[in-house]
Design an enzyme around this catalytic site. Structure first.
Site, PDB file in Angstrom:
ATOM      1  N   HIS A 137      36.402 -33.295 -10.207  1.00 30.70           N
ATOM      2  CA  HIS A 137      35.941 -32.091 -10.382  1.00 30.70           C
ATOM      3  C   HIS A 137      35.322 -31.646 -11.992  1.00 30.70           C
ATOM      4  CE1 HIS A 137      35.125 -27.700 -10.415  1.00 30.70           C
ATOM      5  NE2 HIS A 137      36.027 -27.362 -11.269  1.00 30.70           N
ATOM      6  N   HIS A 147      37.457 -27.912 -18.850  1.00 33.70           N
ATOM      7  CA  HIS A 147      37.535 -26.536 -18.770  1.00 33.70           C
ATOM      8  C   HIS A 147      38.863 -25.878 -18.010  1.00 33.70           C
ATOM      9  CE1 HIS A 147      36.114 -27.862 -14.945  1.00 33.70           C
ATOM     10  NE2 HIS A 147      36.413 -26.389 -14.431  1.00 33.70           N
ATOM     11  N   ASP A 148      39.388 -26.876 -17.437  1.00 33.55           N
ATOM     12  CA  ASP A 148      40.578 -26.577 -16.642  1.00 33.55           C
ATOM     13  C   ASP A 148      41.987 -27.114 -17.324  1.00 33.55           C
ATOM     14  OD1 ASP A 148      39.521 -24.987 -14.536  1.00 33.55           O
ATOM     15  OD2 ASP A 148      39.320 -26.741 -13.202  1.00 33.55           O
ATOM     16  N   GLU A 162      44.488 -24.028 -18.405  1.00 36.27           N
ATOM     17  CA  GLU A 162      45.037 -23.374 -17.263  1.00 36.27           C
ATOM     18  C   GLU A 162      46.012 -24.267 -16.506  1.00 36.27           C
ATOM     19  OE1 GLU A 162      42.875 -21.256 -13.688  1.00 36.27           O
ATOM     20  OE2 GLU A 162      42.059 -20.858 -15.555  1.00 36.27           O
ATOM     21  N   ASP A 163      45.715 -25.566 -16.306  1.00 36.95           N
ATOM     22  CA  ASP A 163      46.277 -26.382 -15.228  1.00 36.95           C
ATOM     23  C   ASP A 163      47.103 -27.517 -15.699  1.00 36.95           C
ATOM     24  OD1 ASP A 163      45.598 -24.552 -13.119  1.00 36.95           O
ATOM     25  OD2 ASP A 163      43.515 -25.979 -12.936  1.00 36.95           O
ATOM     26  N   ASP A 193      30.774 -24.958 -13.043  1.00 41.31           N
ATOM     27  CA  ASP A 193      32.240 -25.043 -12.231  1.00 41.31           C
ATOM     28  C   ASP A 193      32.116 -24.366 -10.944  1.00 41.31           C
ATOM     29  OD1 ASP A 193      34.801 -24.902 -11.594  1.00 41.31           O
ATOM     30  OD2 ASP A 193      35.493 -23.146 -13.086  1.00 41.31           O
TER      31      ASP A 193
END
Length: 202
Positions: free
Chosen positions: A44, A68-69, A72-73, A129
């Site tokens: 992704h 970008h993630d 958050e993850d 995204d």
């Protein structure tokens, strides 16, 4: 000749920084898979990078797209990103990171509201995204039918509200020659998967 040397040096530096970001993201997302699939998650952010490159995004935005993630993850910290890539990249990633302590609807409403006042670069990040996500969603929805929506925290009606809300908030990108192709693809896929429900695409 001197100008060419400076240009080449800059390209090398940018390439090294991007490569470092890819390695950082790959390590941070190691073992993670895309929701409802057996695909490695790193696919992704790499697709987000490809979409950003097609929109002629600057190098910091491309690096942020790869990462970008991560806040958050993964266990990667804001300080690690800032120390490695600087304030601009860290702020771009932070600005795309949701507060998981809030409800799904609150987080998505925040995203839409921020898009309405955000910079072009922020909108480009969200567009890349969203487009990557919609490409996967359209394929998986066609294969699985309505049971596809069981993998999400919110039903199809709420997903439709969210994606159409983002589409409207990013509509300025439809007028930009660098972003029009990605925006139109996002719009087409959004309408393909949600249009019949929201009556938004007639």
């Amino acid at each position: 000749m001197k100008e060419l040397t400076v240009t080449v040096r800059k390209q090398v530096e940018e390439g090294n920084a991007l490569h470092q970001a890819i390695l950082m993201a790959a390590r941070a997302h190691k073992g993670q898979i895309r929701k409802g699939t057996q695909l490695d998650y790193i696919i992704h952010p790499m697709e987000v990078l490809e979409i950003l490159a097609s929109m002629k995004a600057d190098i910091n935005l491309r690096i942020a797209g790869v990462l970008h993630d991560t806040l958050e993850d993964t266990d990667l910290s804001m300080e690690q990103i800032q120390e490695t890539f600087g304030d601009d990249v860290a702020e771009l990633v932070s600005g795309h990171t949701e507060d998981k302590s809030k409800s799904w609807k609150e987080r998505k409403r925040w995203h839409i509201e921020r898009l309405q006042t955000g910079s072009k670069r922020h909108r480009m990040m969200v567009l890349a995204d969203s487009l990557s996500n919609l490409r996967s969603m359209v394929i998986d929805y066609a294969a699985e039918g309505e049971k596809f929506w069981q993998r999400f925290h919110a039903p199809k009606t709420e997903q439709a509200w969210y994606y159409h809300g983002m589409r409207k908030a990013m509509i300025s990108l439809r007028e930009d020659p660098d972003t029009i192709a990605a925006y139109q693809e996002m719009e087409s896929l959004c309408c393909k998967i949600f249009g019949e429900q929201e009556n938004e695409c007639l």
